[in-house]
Scaffold this motif. Structure first.
Motif, mmCIF file in Angstrom:
data_model
loop_
_atom_site.group_PDB
_atom_site.id
_atom_site.type_symbol
_atom_site.label_atom_id
_atom_site.label_comp_id
_atom_site.label_asym_id
_atom_site.label_seq_id
_atom_site.Cartn_x
_atom_site.Cartn_y
_atom_site.Cartn_z
ATOM 1 N N VAL A 95 0.978 -1.582 0.311
ATOM 2 C CA VAL A 95 -0.314 -0.486 0.028
ATOM 3 C C VAL A 95 0.794 1.197 -0.039
ATOM 4 C CG1 VAL A 95 -1.334 1.487 1.554
ATOM 5 C CG2 VAL A 95 -1.695 -1.261 0.747
ATOM 6 N N ILE A 96 1.705 1.493 0.480
ATOM 7 C CA ILE A 96 2.862 2.519 1.348
ATOM 8 C C ILE A 96 3.670 2.285 -0.534
ATOM 9 C CG2 ILE A 96 4.796 3.393 1.832
ATOM 10 C CD1 ILE A 96 4.166 1.837 4.532
ATOM 11 N N ALA A 97 4.076 1.950 -1.117
ATOM 12 C CA ALA A 97 4.461 1.897 -1.919
ATOM 13 C C ALA A 97 3.443 2.201 -3.416
ATOM 14 C CB ALA A 97 5.208 0.152 -2.823
ATOM 15 N N ALA A 98 2.588 1.608 -3.479
ATOM 16 C CA ALA A 98 1.421 1.918 -4.619
ATOM 17 C C ALA A 98 0.936 4.012 -4.604
ATOM 18 C CB ALA A 98 0.122 1.190 -4.363
ATOM 19 N N ASP A 99 1.446 4.302 -2.631
ATOM 20 C CA ASP A 99 0.662 5.208 -2.706
ATOM 21 C C ASP A 99 1.780 6.306 -2.652
ATOM 22 O OD1 ASP A 99 -1.890 4.727 -1.668
ATOM 23 O OD2 ASP A 99 -0.978 4.969 0.741
ATOM 24 N N HIS A 100 2.837 5.984 -3.335
ATOM 25 C CA HIS A 100 4.424 6.596 -3.268
ATOM 26 C C HIS A 100 4.267 7.101 -4.823
ATOM 27 C CE1 HIS A 100 8.208 8.121 -3.269
ATOM 28 N NE2 HIS A 100 8.463 7.122 -3.931
ATOM 29 N N ALA A 101 3.679 6.251 -5.973
ATOM 30 C CA ALA A 101 4.445 5.860 -7.277
ATOM 31 C C ALA A 101 3.152 6.194 -7.247
ATOM 32 C CB ALA A 101 4.016 4.493 -7.349
ATOM 33 N N PHE A 102 2.147 6.525 -6.889
ATOM 34 C CA PHE A 102 0.757 7.254 -7.553
ATOM 35 C C PHE A 102 0.828 8.471 -7.379
ATOM 36 C CE2 PHE A 102 -1.452 2.920 -9.083
ATOM 37 C CZ PHE A 102 -2.055 3.301 -10.152
ATOM 38 N N ALA A 103 1.333 9.543 -6.092
ATOM 39 C CA ALA A 103 1.978 10.858 -5.668
ATOM 40 C C ALA A 103 2.792 11.485 -7.093
ATOM 41 C CB ALA A 103 1.999 10.607 -4.060
ATOM 42 N N ILE A 104 3.876 9.376 -7.415
ATOM 43 C CA ILE A 104 4.344 10.485 -8.399
ATOM 44 C C ILE A 104 4.047 11.492 -9.510
ATOM 45 C CG2 ILE A 104 6.458 10.048 -9.223
ATOM 46 C CD1 ILE A 104 7.764 8.343 -7.851
#
Length: 236
Positions: A220-229
């Motif tokens: 979840v953290i990785a997905a949020d980071h990727a889409f934040a970019i």
């Protein structure tokens, strides 16, 4: 769609599923390269000509499970909630997939799914064919993103219902909306790459022995980071 047409369509989909399931069962037992199309046809109780009417190539037999996902990103954008940005809609959809342990997110530790993924990623010809599927999905997303940016979104949902031709027919160089078209292509490529990288990272961790539940928080953290970019805040 009348009742007769609907019945034919359901029968056709059952045939697709039955042939693909028979093929994947053989591929998992024997290995993709060691199974012939004739063996698949015999296991599925159909003739070779019938099999090829449904699946043009041997690789398509194994990748039928991805058929429903091919235009998924495009459909998510076309069907997003009022006021929701395309990237936010895609972000929320990926997060929902993680919650549901959808195999397409890589976050699934069901033994049969893991075996299928090992078959897929361990067979170069399947990886190459999957790239073609991914490319078509990216083109469908680019078309829908362009429709959003150019104010022709009223037709986006209809266009997204079926995969577009290989050429997404976006405006060419020199036309007034060229930059909008380029932005749509770039964004679609970035989204496709982000989803692929996230899914592969999740799958590799699970293939190495971690459970889906253990991987979930960092996924979840990785997905949020990727889409934040890509410009989307974490969904609430």
């Amino acid at each position: 769609m009348d009742g007769q047409t609907s019945l034919r369509q359901r029968k056709k989909q059952r045939t697709y599923q039955a042939i693909s399931d028979a093929a994947i069962d053989l591929f998992l037992k024997e290995g993709f390269d060691r199974v012939s199309v004739a063996e698949v046809a015999a296991a599925a109780l159909v003739s070779k000509p019938t099999l090829f009417r449904y699946f043009p190539t041997k690789e398509d037999l194994a990748l039928y499970r991805f058929a429903d996902h091919e235009g998924e990103a495009s459909r998510v954008v076309a069907g997003r909630a009022p006021g929701q940005t395309p990237i936010a809609a895609l972000h929320a959809h990926f997060r929902a997939g993680l919650d549901a342990r959808d195999p397409v997110t890589g976050l699934c530790d069901v033994p049969e799914v893991l075996a299928y993924h090992r078959l897929l990623y361990g067979t170069p010809t399947l990886v190459a064919r999957l790239y073609e599927y991914t490319t078509r999905a990216e083109e469908a997303l680019a078309r829908t993103l362009y429709a959003v940016a150019s104010g022709t979104e009223a037709t986006a949902a209809a266009d997204a219902a079926t995969p577009p031709p290989t050429d997404p027919e976006l405006p060419g160089p020199g036309e007034p909306t060229r930059l909008e078209a380029l932005t749509a292509r770039l964004t679609a490529g970035q989204v496709t790459a982000a989803q692929r990288i996230l899914a592969l990272d999740n799958w590799r961790r699970i293939a190495d022995g971690e459970s889906a539940d253990a991987v979930y928080p960092s996924a979840v953290i990785a997905a949020d980071h990727a889409f934040a970019i890509l410009g989307s805040p974490a969904p609430h």
